[in-house]
Design a protein around this motif. Structure first.
Motif, PDB file in Angstrom:
ATOM      1  N   SER A  75       4.101 -75.603  -8.238  1.00  0.00           N
ATOM      2  CA  SER A  75       4.420 -76.108  -6.784  1.00  0.00           C
ATOM      3  C   SER A  75       5.256 -77.357  -7.069  1.00  0.00           C
ATOM      4  O   SER A  75       5.072 -78.202  -7.918  1.00  0.00           O
ATOM      5  CB  SER A  75       3.211 -76.347  -6.119  1.00  0.00           C
ATOM      6  OG  SER A  75       2.373 -77.432  -6.568  1.00  0.00           O
ATOM      7  N   VAL A  76       6.161 -77.390  -6.341  1.00  0.00           N
ATOM      8  CA  VAL A  76       7.126 -78.544  -6.120  1.00  0.00           C
ATOM      9  C   VAL A  76       7.412 -79.106  -4.947  1.00  0.00           C
ATOM     10  O   VAL A  76       7.590 -78.186  -3.913  1.00  0.00           O
ATOM     11  CB  VAL A  76       8.296 -78.482  -7.103  1.00  0.00           C
ATOM     12  CG1 VAL A  76       7.886 -78.190  -8.486  1.00  0.00           C
ATOM     13  CG2 VAL A  76       9.199 -77.264  -6.663  1.00  0.00           C
ATOM     14  N   ALA A  77       7.599 -80.297  -4.616  1.00  0.00           N
ATOM     15  CA  ALA A  77       8.083 -80.956  -3.382  1.00  0.00           C
ATOM     16  C   ALA A  77       9.261 -82.008  -3.639  1.00  0.00           C
ATOM     17  O   ALA A  77       9.147 -82.611  -4.530  1.00  0.00           O
ATOM     18  CB  ALA A  77       6.899 -81.471  -2.538  1.00  0.00           C
ATOM     19  N   ASP A  87       6.964 -77.856 -14.921  1.00  0.00           N
ATOM     20  CA  ASP A  87       6.564 -78.836 -14.197  1.00  0.00           C
ATOM     21  C   ASP A  87       7.837 -78.922 -13.337  1.00  0.00           C
ATOM     22  O   ASP A  87       8.789 -78.450 -13.173  1.00  0.00           O
ATOM     23  CB  ASP A  87       6.235 -80.001 -14.787  1.00  0.00           C
ATOM     24  CG  ASP A  87       6.923 -80.729 -15.555  1.00  0.00           C
ATOM     25  OD1 ASP A  87       8.098 -80.371 -16.041  1.00  0.00           O
ATOM     26  OD2 ASP A  87       6.804 -81.714 -16.216  1.00  0.00           O
ATOM     27  N   ARG A  88       8.022 -80.163 -12.374  1.00  0.00           N
ATOM     28  CA  ARG A  88       9.045 -80.431 -11.640  1.00  0.00           C
ATOM     29  C   ARG A  88      10.100 -81.674 -12.057  1.00  0.00           C
ATOM     30  O   ARG A  88       9.646 -82.391 -12.917  1.00  0.00           O
ATOM     31  CB  ARG A  88       8.496 -81.415 -10.130  1.00  0.00           C
ATOM     32  CG  ARG A  88       9.180 -81.550  -9.286  1.00  0.00           C
ATOM     33  CD  ARG A  88       8.702 -82.505  -8.426  1.00  0.00           C
ATOM     34  NE  ARG A  88       9.428 -82.898  -7.168  1.00  0.00           N
ATOM     35  CZ  ARG A  88      10.463 -83.743  -7.257  1.00  0.00           C
ATOM     36  NH1 ARG A  88      10.889 -84.633  -8.482  1.00  0.00           N
ATOM     37  NH2 ARG A  88      11.277 -84.136  -6.272  1.00  0.00           N
ATOM     38  N   ASP A  89      11.235 -81.311 -11.663  1.00  0.00           N
ATOM     39  CA  ASP A  89      12.341 -82.189 -12.170  1.00  0.00           C
ATOM     40  C   ASP A  89      13.026 -82.263 -10.599  1.00  0.00           C
ATOM     41  O   ASP A  89      13.269 -81.412  -9.806  1.00  0.00           O
ATOM     42  CB  ASP A  89      13.446 -81.458 -13.165  1.00  0.00           C
ATOM     43  CG  ASP A  89      14.307 -82.452 -13.537  1.00  0.00           C
ATOM     44  OD1 ASP A  89      13.872 -83.821 -13.517  1.00  0.00           O
ATOM     45  OD2 ASP A  89      15.312 -82.158 -13.736  1.00  0.00           O
ATOM     46  N   GLY A  90      13.547 -83.609 -10.302  1.00  0.00           N
ATOM     47  CA  GLY A  90      14.257 -83.775  -9.171  1.00  0.00           C
ATOM     48  C   GLY A  90      14.288 -85.299  -8.743  1.00  0.00           C
ATOM     49  O   GLY A  90      13.738 -86.161  -9.285  1.00  0.00           O
ATOM     50  N   LEU A  91      14.721 -85.414  -7.731  1.00  0.00           N
ATOM     51  CA  LEU A  91      14.627 -86.917  -7.003  1.00  0.00           C
ATOM     52  C   LEU A  91      13.243 -87.156  -6.640  1.00  0.00           C
ATOM     53  O   LEU A  91      12.519 -86.501  -6.419  1.00  0.00           O
ATOM     54  CB  LEU A  91      15.760 -86.808  -5.938  1.00  0.00           C
ATOM     55  CG  LEU A  91      17.310 -86.678  -6.150  1.00  0.00           C
ATOM     56  CD1 LEU A  91      18.044 -86.615  -4.803  1.00  0.00           C
ATOM     57  CD2 LEU A  91      17.648 -87.920  -7.331  1.00  0.00           C
TER      58      LEU A  91
END
Length: 179
Positions: free
Chosen positions: A50-52, A145-149
């Motif tokens: 899950s990512v947000a 996992d998540r990557d982003g701003l």
């Protein structure tokens, strides 16, 4: 003022015990599905990513981690509020897993698990957890996992460290309790 270290009890990693914190990634659970003309077995949906956040995406990475052994000190835990984080070993070996319940935005008392060889974990978003700690030997892991701003890392340093004694912990090499 220095505070005295505290001790954690190490226990086997099971789906039921770990459920409040995430998913146990383990091939010994549900039966696999045949695929590719029955030339392969798929262990489907062991966990879910899950990512947000802005421009967020799920990424797949690899890491090689140094081992822990003997008396392990847990002085810090971290969490990722914008996404889950999965670690799956790429070889044989056990993993020390530290998680904490959230208590009003701070980590509560840590819980210590030992993942058997072949088990991995998927921490739910916003779960306090320890750093990657393979037991006794260097290990490589696949990470999802998540990557982003956005700020997706929060760290907490305990006033006093928690201690875990790995040898003689009452667990056999597969993470099962000795009888």
């Amino acid at each position: 003022m220095a505070t005295e270290a505290r001790t954690l009890t190490l226990r086997p990693l099971t789906r039921e015990a770990f459920a409040p914190f995430g998913d146990v990634l383990d091939l010994r659970g549900d039966p696999p599905r045949p695929m590719n003309g029955e030339k392969a077995l798929r262990y489907h949906a062991l966990g879910s990513a899950s990512v947000a956040g802005d421009e967020a995406r799920v990424v797949i990475s690899m890491v090689v981690s140094k081992p822990v052994s003997g008396l392990v000190e847990v002085a810090m835990v971290e969490r990722h509020p914008l996404g889950s984080q999965a670690f799956m070993p790429l070889g044989e070996g056990r993993l020390l897993v530290i998680v904490c319940p959230d208590e009003d935005g701070r980590p509560g008392q840590p819980q210590a698990f030992v993942a058997a060889s072949g088990q991995g974990v998927n921490y739910h978003a916003d779960v306090w957890h320890g750093v990657l700690a393979p037991i006794d030997k260097r290990q490589s892991y696949l990470i999802v996992d998540r990557d982003g701003l956005g700020n997706n890392l929060q760290e907490h340093f305990f006033d006093a460290p928690w201690l875990i004694q790995l040898p003689g912990s009452g667990l056999d090499l597969d993470g099962a309790a000795k009888s």
